[in-house]
Design a protein around this motif. Structure first.
Motif, PDB file in Angstrom:
ATOM      1  N   SER A  57       3.250   8.872   1.925  1.00  0.00           N
ATOM      2  CA  SER A  57       4.278   8.262   1.092  1.00  0.00           C
ATOM      3  C   SER A  57       5.670   8.550   1.658  1.00  0.00           C
ATOM      4  CB  SER A  57       4.190   8.826  -0.328  1.00  0.00           C
ATOM      5  OG  SER A  57       4.472  10.218  -0.305  1.00  0.00           O
ATOM      6  N   GLY A  78      -6.687  -2.399   5.211  1.00  0.00           N
ATOM      7  CA  GLY A  78      -5.706  -2.126   4.167  1.00  0.00           C
ATOM      8  C   GLY A  78      -4.920  -0.869   4.477  1.00  0.00           C
ATOM      9  N   TYR A  79      -3.611  -0.923   4.234  1.00  0.00           N
ATOM     10  CA  TYR A  79      -2.762   0.228   4.558  1.00  0.00           C
ATOM     11  C   TYR A  79      -1.756   0.510   3.445  1.00  0.00           C
ATOM     12  CZ  TYR A  79       0.096  -3.732   6.101  1.00  0.00           C
ATOM     13  OH  TYR A  79       0.768  -4.932   6.158  1.00  0.00           O
ATOM     14  N   ASN A  80      -2.101   0.164   2.211  1.00  0.00           N
ATOM     15  CA  ASN A  80      -1.165   0.393   1.112  1.00  0.00           C
ATOM     16  C   ASN A  80      -1.020   1.872   0.750  1.00  0.00           C
ATOM     17  OD1 ASN A  80      -3.897  -0.045   0.123  1.00  0.00           O
ATOM     18  ND2 ASN A  80      -3.061   0.157  -1.934  1.00  0.00           N
ATOM     19  N   HIS A  81      -1.822   2.741   1.368  1.00  0.00           N
ATOM     20  CA  HIS A  81      -1.660   4.186   1.184  1.00  0.00           C
ATOM     21  C   HIS A  81      -0.604   4.757   2.127  1.00  0.00           C
ATOM     22  CE1 HIS A  81      -4.781   3.266   4.117  1.00  0.00           C
ATOM     23  NE2 HIS A  81      -4.490   4.399   4.727  1.00  0.00           N
ATOM     24  N   ASP A  83       3.389   4.290   3.449  1.00  0.00           N
ATOM     25  CA  ASP A  83       4.686   3.637   3.291  1.00  0.00           C
ATOM     26  C   ASP A  83       5.179   3.272   4.695  1.00  0.00           C
ATOM     27  OD1 ASP A  83       7.456   3.055   3.011  1.00  0.00           O
ATOM     28  OD2 ASP A  83       7.469   4.109   1.087  1.00  0.00           O
ATOM     29  N   PRO A 209      -4.350  -8.329  -0.136  1.00  0.00           N
ATOM     30  CA  PRO A 209      -4.068  -6.940   0.238  1.00  0.00           C
ATOM     31  C   PRO A 209      -3.509  -6.164  -0.943  1.00  0.00           C
ATOM     32  CG  PRO A 209      -2.406  -8.414   1.142  1.00  0.00           C
ATOM     33  CD  PRO A 209      -3.459  -9.286   0.534  1.00  0.00           C
ATOM     34  N   GLY A 210      -3.649  -4.834  -0.911  1.00  0.00           N
ATOM     35  CA  GLY A 210      -3.059  -3.996  -1.936  1.00  0.00           C
ATOM     36  C   GLY A 210      -1.571  -3.819  -1.696  1.00  0.00           C
ATOM     37  N   GLY A 211      -0.911  -3.177  -2.634  1.00  0.00           N
ATOM     38  CA  GLY A 211       0.519  -2.933  -2.500  1.00  0.00           C
ATOM     39  C   GLY A 211       1.273  -3.315  -3.753  1.00  0.00           C
ATOM     40  N   GLU A 213       3.330  -5.677  -4.379  1.00  0.00           N
ATOM     41  CA  GLU A 213       3.401  -7.099  -4.700  1.00  0.00           C
ATOM     42  C   GLU A 213       2.168  -7.597  -5.437  1.00  0.00           C
ATOM     43  OE1 GLU A 213       4.162  -9.341  -1.193  1.00  0.00           O
ATOM     44  OE2 GLU A 213       6.206  -8.579  -0.934  1.00  0.00           O
ATOM     45  N   HIS A 215       0.055  -5.427  -7.297  1.00  0.00           N
ATOM     46  CA  HIS A 215      -0.352  -4.486  -8.350  1.00  0.00           C
ATOM     47  C   HIS A 215      -0.537  -5.231  -9.672  1.00  0.00           C
ATOM     48  CE1 HIS A 215      -0.672  -0.667 -10.486  1.00  0.00           C
ATOM     49  NE2 HIS A 215       0.158  -1.156 -11.386  1.00  0.00           N
ATOM     50  N   ARG A 237      -8.367  -4.352  -3.459  1.00  0.00           N
ATOM     51  CA  ARG A 237      -7.971  -3.002  -3.830  1.00  0.00           C
ATOM     52  C   ARG A 237      -8.070  -2.895  -5.340  1.00  0.00           C
ATOM     53  NH1 ARG A 237      -9.032  -1.444   0.447  1.00  0.00           N
ATOM     54  NH2 ARG A 237      -7.712  -0.469   2.029  1.00  0.00           N
TER      55      ARG A 237
END
Length: 317
Positions: A57, A78-81, A83, A209-211, A213, A215, A237
């Motif tokens: 983060s 996925g790379y929403n973990h 920042d 994708p996650g993130g 936008e 959620h 996700r």
């Protein structure tokens, strides 16, 4: 030789390939990096091969403003973990592994579609519990998938792979909602409004994708718009779906069912969700095949190798 941290054990072929080029430390645990481990990874290694749950983060990068680590070669598409903006601000490149996961994830989507619409999980539990009374004409009636309307939310690589399987394999009418219309080799109808898509489909598949936008992109309004026989499938996700709203819809049977491979607070799955018969629950099996996980790992190693050779990594984020 550059020092690399592999945050989880990966298939032997991946570890062997990494050790052929780097001084590799393989962390033995299978849980995500702790707060202390995240910061140590940035301080003590030239590169890190992280994966889902390793939460790099902004706060982590703020605590290590001059990291030794120059690249996070993420294992997974996925790379929403991570920042990414915070990483780049301190000179850390982020890469991922697209392509390798596409077909395997699409296959799991089809697995969930069939299991949910045909009540396969519920039926297996009945047999295992010794409660099957024998066949009769109106037992365990589900939804016939062939010829139905599928709505796909997100038409990237995975969304398109799901759409192909639905169109060519199950003669389904494909509709989709995405940021832009796609040029496809089969008939597929773009729908601008997510709620309008939810209103007309028999199966709604989430492949975004996650993130931030996305959620809770699938919230109570979208679920309320679905037909009462329609099924929701999520292979993207977990936090893309408002889990509380989904549980309510399943409990009240305002939708026909759901198939989930991901959860809002993995690995926690609420008891209220586990208690329901009209939902199929898989333990994040999307890419869980040896050849797929090996391909993903080798792709991550290729990104590391190119970066430290001064070349452009094949898969920058």
């Amino acid at each position: 030789m550059k020092k690399i941290l592999m945050t989880r054990p990966l298939p032997d072929a991946v570890q062997d390939a990494a050790r052929g080029a780097f001084d590799v430390t393989v962390r033995p645990g299978t849980d995500p990096l702790s707060d202390a481990e995240l910061r140590a990874a940035l301080r003590d290694f030239d590169g890190v091969l992280p994966t889902l749950g390793d939460a790099f983060s902004r706060e982590v990068f703020d605590d290590v403003p001059d990291p030794r680590c120059r690249i996070l070669a993420n294992f997974g598409v996925g790379y929403n973990h991570i920042d990414v903006d915070a990483a780049q601000a301190v000179g850390v490149m982020v890469t991922n592994t697209p392509g390798a996961v596409t077909d395997a994830t699409a296959d799991i989507a089809m697995t969930l579609m069939l299991m949910s619409t045909r009540r396969a999980g519920e039926g297996e539990r009945m047999v295992r519990a010794g409660n099957w009374p024998g066949w009769h004409p109106t037992q365990m009636l589900g939804l016939h998938l062939t010829g139905k309307i599928v709505g796909i939310v997100g038409m990237g690589r995975i969304g398109q792979a799901i759409a192909r399987r639905c169109h060519f394999g199950f003669d389904m009418q494909v509709c989709y909602h995405s940021r832009s219309p796609k040029s496809l080799k089969y008939e597929a109808t773009p729908v601008q409004s997510l709620k309008a898509l939810a209103q007309v489909v028999d199966v709604l598949v989430i492949a975004v994708p996650g993130g931030a936008e996305t959620h809770h992109l699938i919230d109570a309004d979208v679920l309320d718009a679905m037909q009462d026989h329609a099924h929701l499938i999520n292979i993207s996700r977990g936090d893309v779906v408002d889990e509380t709203a989904l549980i309510r819809a399943l409990e009240q049977k305002t939708i026909g069912g759901a198939g989930l491979d991901v959860y809002e607070h993995e690995p926690h799955v609420p008891q209220a969700l586990r208690a329901l018969d009209n939902v199929v629950l898989l333990p994040h099996l999307g890419t869980a095949a040896l050849e797929v996980r090996t391909s993903m790992g080798l792709m991550a190693v290729e990104n590391l190798t190119a970066f430290f050779e001064g070349k452009a990594p094949p898969n920058p984020v």
